[in-house]
Design a protein around this motif. Structure first.
Motif, mmCIF file in Angstrom:
data_model
loop_
_atom_site.group_PDB
_atom_site.id
_atom_site.type_symbol
_atom_site.label_atom_id
_atom_site.label_comp_id
_atom_site.label_asym_id
_atom_site.label_seq_id
_atom_site.Cartn_x
_atom_site.Cartn_y
_atom_site.Cartn_z
ATOM 1 N N GLU A 199 0.843 -1.207 0.000
ATOM 2 C CA GLU A 199 0.000 0.000 0.000
ATOM 3 C C GLU A 199 0.876 1.255 0.000
ATOM 4 O OE1 GLU A 199 -3.587 1.123 -0.617
ATOM 5 O OE2 GLU A 199 -3.388 -0.949 0.092
ATOM 6 N N SER A 200 1.930 1.260 0.804
ATOM 7 C CA SER A 200 2.834 2.420 0.884
ATOM 8 C C SER A 200 3.562 2.626 -0.440
ATOM 9 C CB SER A 200 3.905 2.234 1.958
ATOM 10 O OG SER A 200 3.339 1.784 3.122
ATOM 11 N N VAL A 201 4.024 1.528 -1.014
ATOM 12 C CA VAL A 201 4.752 1.622 -2.291
ATOM 13 C C VAL A 201 3.816 2.169 -3.367
ATOM 14 C CG1 VAL A 201 5.877 0.262 -4.111
ATOM 15 C CG2 VAL A 201 6.357 -0.239 -1.708
ATOM 16 N N TYR A 202 2.605 1.652 -3.372
ATOM 17 C CA TYR A 202 1.631 2.079 -4.399
ATOM 18 C C TYR A 202 1.275 3.558 -4.222
ATOM 19 C CZ TYR A 202 -2.196 1.826 -7.683
ATOM 20 O OH TYR A 202 -2.996 2.046 -8.777
ATOM 21 N N PHE A 203 1.140 3.963 -2.987
ATOM 22 C CA PHE A 203 0.838 5.370 -2.670
ATOM 23 C C PHE A 203 1.939 6.294 -3.204
ATOM 24 C CE2 PHE A 203 1.809 8.764 0.485
ATOM 25 C CZ PHE A 203 0.721 9.590 0.255
ATOM 26 N N VAL A 204 3.180 5.934 -2.891
ATOM 27 C CA VAL A 204 4.338 6.740 -3.311
ATOM 28 C C VAL A 204 4.396 6.836 -4.840
ATOM 29 C CG1 VAL A 204 6.872 6.537 -3.446
ATOM 30 C CG2 VAL A 204 5.736 6.369 -1.250
ATOM 31 N N ALA A 205 4.132 5.712 -5.498
ATOM 32 C CA ALA A 205 4.206 5.674 -6.969
ATOM 33 C C ALA A 205 3.074 6.455 -7.611
ATOM 34 C CB ALA A 205 4.163 4.229 -7.448
ATOM 35 N N ASN A 206 1.978 6.607 -6.895
ATOM 36 C CA ASN A 206 0.809 7.236 -7.499
ATOM 37 C C ASN A 206 0.588 8.685 -7.091
ATOM 38 O OD1 ASN A 206 -0.761 5.380 -9.380
ATOM 39 N ND2 ASN A 206 0.066 4.084 -7.756
ATOM 40 N N MET A 207 1.546 9.255 -6.411
ATOM 41 C CA MET A 207 1.478 10.697 -6.167
ATOM 42 C C MET A 207 1.649 11.395 -7.520
ATOM 43 S SD MET A 207 0.851 11.276 -3.068
ATOM 44 C CE MET A 207 1.293 12.972 -2.682
ATOM 45 N N PRO A 208 1.138 12.628 -7.653
ATOM 46 C CA PRO A 208 1.347 13.335 -8.928
ATOM 47 C C PRO A 208 2.837 13.419 -9.249
ATOM 48 C CG PRO A 208 -0.099 14.572 -7.448
ATOM 49 C CD PRO A 208 0.406 13.405 -6.665
ATOM 50 N N LYS A 209 3.133 13.478 -10.539
ATOM 51 C CA LYS A 209 4.528 13.406 -11.026
ATOM 52 C C LYS A 209 5.459 14.459 -10.413
ATOM 53 C CE LYS A 209 5.111 9.949 -13.851
ATOM 54 N NZ LYS A 209 3.976 9.424 -14.476
ATOM 55 N N HIS A 210 4.893 15.594 -9.977
ATOM 56 C CA HIS A 210 5.785 16.617 -9.415
ATOM 57 C C HIS A 210 6.097 16.367 -7.932
ATOM 58 C CE1 HIS A 210 1.855 18.087 -8.148
ATOM 59 N NE2 HIS A 210 2.464 18.831 -7.240
ATOM 60 N N ASN A 231 7.813 13.981 -5.161
ATOM 61 C CA ASN A 231 8.728 12.876 -4.849
ATOM 62 C C ASN A 231 8.708 12.640 -3.344
ATOM 63 O OD1 ASN A 231 11.642 11.581 -6.179
ATOM 64 N ND2 ASN A 231 11.377 11.580 -3.968
ATOM 65 N N ILE A 232 8.165 11.531 -2.934
ATOM 66 C CA ILE A 232 8.239 11.188 -1.505
ATOM 67 C C ILE A 232 9.610 10.549 -1.285
ATOM 68 C CG2 ILE A 232 7.259 9.777 0.336
ATOM 69 C CD1 ILE A 232 4.544 10.404 -0.774
ATOM 70 N N ASN A 233 10.456 11.227 -0.557
ATOM 71 C CA ASN A 233 11.833 10.745 -0.376
ATOM 72 C C ASN A 233 11.869 9.455 0.440
ATOM 73 O OD1 ASN A 233 12.540 13.052 -1.708
ATOM 74 N ND2 ASN A 233 13.375 14.095 0.080
ATOM 75 N N SER A 234 11.082 9.438 1.512
ATOM 76 C CA SER A 234 11.087 8.213 2.318
ATOM 77 C C SER A 234 9.809 8.094 3.143
ATOM 78 C CB SER A 234 12.293 8.184 3.262
ATOM 79 O OG SER A 234 12.207 9.235 4.182
ATOM 80 N N ILE A 235 9.474 6.858 3.413
ATOM 81 C CA ILE A 235 8.391 6.576 4.368
ATOM 82 C C ILE A 235 8.956 5.573 5.363
ATOM 83 C CG2 ILE A 235 6.179 5.426 4.728
ATOM 84 C CD1 ILE A 235 5.159 6.497 2.180
ATOM 85 N N GLU A 236 8.890 5.925 6.640
ATOM 86 C CA GLU A 236 9.286 4.976 7.682
ATOM 87 C C GLU A 236 8.002 4.516 8.351
ATOM 88 O OE1 GLU A 236 12.594 6.021 10.453
ATOM 89 O OE2 GLU A 236 11.050 5.706 11.957
ATOM 90 N N LEU A 237 7.767 3.214 8.347
ATOM 91 C CA LEU A 237 6.539 2.727 8.974
ATOM 92 C C LEU A 237 6.840 1.588 9.934
ATOM 93 C CD1 LEU A 237 4.457 0.662 6.372
ATOM 94 C CD2 LEU A 237 6.639 1.614 5.768
ATOM 95 N N MET A 238 6.131 1.643 11.048
ATOM 96 C CA MET A 238 6.275 0.600 12.068
ATOM 97 C C MET A 238 4.885 0.115 12.432
ATOM 98 S SD MET A 238 8.746 2.225 14.962
ATOM 99 C CE MET A 238 10.499 2.330 14.803
ATOM 100 N N PRO A 239 4.784 -1.093 12.971
ATOM 101 C CA PRO A 239 3.488 -1.444 13.557
ATOM 102 C C PRO A 239 3.223 -0.502 14.739
ATOM 103 C CG PRO A 239 5.116 -3.179 13.972
ATOM 104 C CD PRO A 239 5.780 -2.157 13.106
ATOM 105 N N THR A 240 1.961 -0.260 15.020
ATOM 106 C CA THR A 240 1.621 0.625 16.132
ATOM 107 C C THR A 240 2.225 0.099 17.431
ATOM 108 O OG1 THR A 240 -0.389 1.089 14.925
ATOM 109 C CG2 THR A 240 -0.363 1.787 17.227
ATOM 110 N N SER A 241 2.390 -1.200 17.493
ATOM 111 C CA SER A 241 2.895 -1.812 18.734
ATOM 112 C C SER A 241 4.402 -1.654 18.924
ATOM 113 C CB SER A 241 2.581 -3.311 18.716
ATOM 114 O OG SER A 241 3.237 -3.911 17.607
ATOM 115 N N GLN A 242 5.121 -1.279 17.870
ATOM 116 C CA GLN A 242 6.589 -1.243 17.976
ATOM 117 C C GLN A 242 7.080 0.116 18.463
ATOM 118 O OE1 GLN A 242 8.760 -1.958 14.254
ATOM 119 N NE2 GLN A 242 10.340 -3.078 15.359
ATOM 120 N N SER A 243 8.186 0.116 19.178
ATOM 121 C CA SER A 243 8.755 1.386 19.613
ATOM 122 C C SER A 243 10.273 1.292 19.647
ATOM 123 C CB SER A 243 8.178 1.763 20.977
ATOM 124 O OG SER A 243 8.646 3.048 21.325
#
Ligand code: 8X3
Length: 248
Positions: free
Chosen positions: A213-224, A226-238
């Motif tokens: 889902e994250s990869v698809y989101f990043v790829a489908n943003m308008p062409k102008h 560029n999402i440089n990075s997304i850091e995602l964790m489970p809500t349970s992780q710290s």
């Protein structure tokens, strides 16, 4: 125009391949296990497969050359293939494990990127999406070379972005935390399913579909954009506290 996904036989890669194919993209699925790729191909439309070890450059090049014309022109490259081998402290690790992680996570990823990048620049269109890890940012005992390879992926993504600026090509790095339902931890723990079970116990970890889902989101943003990075964790992780070893 197509989307090439490495490590597409299982886990994140398979979920990513499905996500893009189910949304009308042509997908090139690359992985070692042919039967798994064949079964993916049966599940989704518009898919061509390359069954090879991505560290074998000759096989990889033969695979790229064998693609039909409308699959060859890759406009989204998803460098997903990667692995962690072992969780021992550095002083107790097998060097062969380090070597293999460097081969796959750094060298194969760089080789594939190097192959597709010039064409993307020529087309003034393209997106390189690397799958990094939180291990590339946060150190933990036993992370040693694995975390370092993902730190490479993080910095390589940023440096690529600096080089392609103005070309229309985008570069992103997706950095997941604890993720279940893939073979990642079974490989890391070398088949010890008890350790895998313990790692995920009551954690509600991320699932391959979350990463897709994250990869698809990043790829489908308008062409102008560029999402440089997304850091995602489970809500349970710290984050662990910084350890202090005391002499007494
Ligand atoms: C895998 C995430 O938390 O096991 O890249 O390092 S973690």
């Amino acid at each position: 125009m197509s989307v090439l996904v490495t490590g597409a036989s299982a886990g994140f890669g398979r979920a990513i391949a499905k996500k893009f194919a189910n949304n009308g993209h042509k997908v090139v699925a690359v992985a070692r296990r042919k039967e798994k790729l064949e079964s993916l191909k049966d599940e989704i439309k518009n898919c061509q497969i390359i069954a090879c070890d991505i560290c074998n450059r000759d096989e990889l090049l033969r695979g790229f050359e064998s693609l039909d014309k409308d699959y060859k022109d890759v406009d989204i490259l998803i460098n997903n293939a990667g692995l962690a081998l072992g969780i021992a402290k550095a002083q107790n690790c097998e060097f062969d494990d380090w070597d293999r992680m460097i081969e796959v996570n750094i060298k194969a990823l760089s080789f594939i990127t190097h192959y597709f990048l010039p064409k993307m620049i020529e087309n003034k269109n393209g997106h390189i999406i690397n799958i990094g890890s939180i291990a590339g940012t946060y150190p933990y005992p036993g992370g040693n070379v694995y975390g370092a390879t993902k730190a490479f992926v993080k910095q390589f993504s940023l440096n690529l972005k600096a080089d392609v600026a103005g070309s229309g090509v985008r570069v992103s790095n997706i950095e997941p935390g604890l993720s279940s339902d893939s073979e990642f931890s079974l490989v890391r723990f070398k088949g010890d399913s008890k350790k895998v079970e313990e790692l995920y116990r009551d954690s509600n970890a991320l699932k391959p579909e979350d990463i897709a889902e994250s990869v698809y989101f990043v790829a489908n943003m308008p062409k102008h954009v560029n999402i440089n990075s997304i850091e995602l964790m489970p809500t349970s992780q710290s984050f662990a506290a910084l350890d202090v070893y005391r002499s007494k």
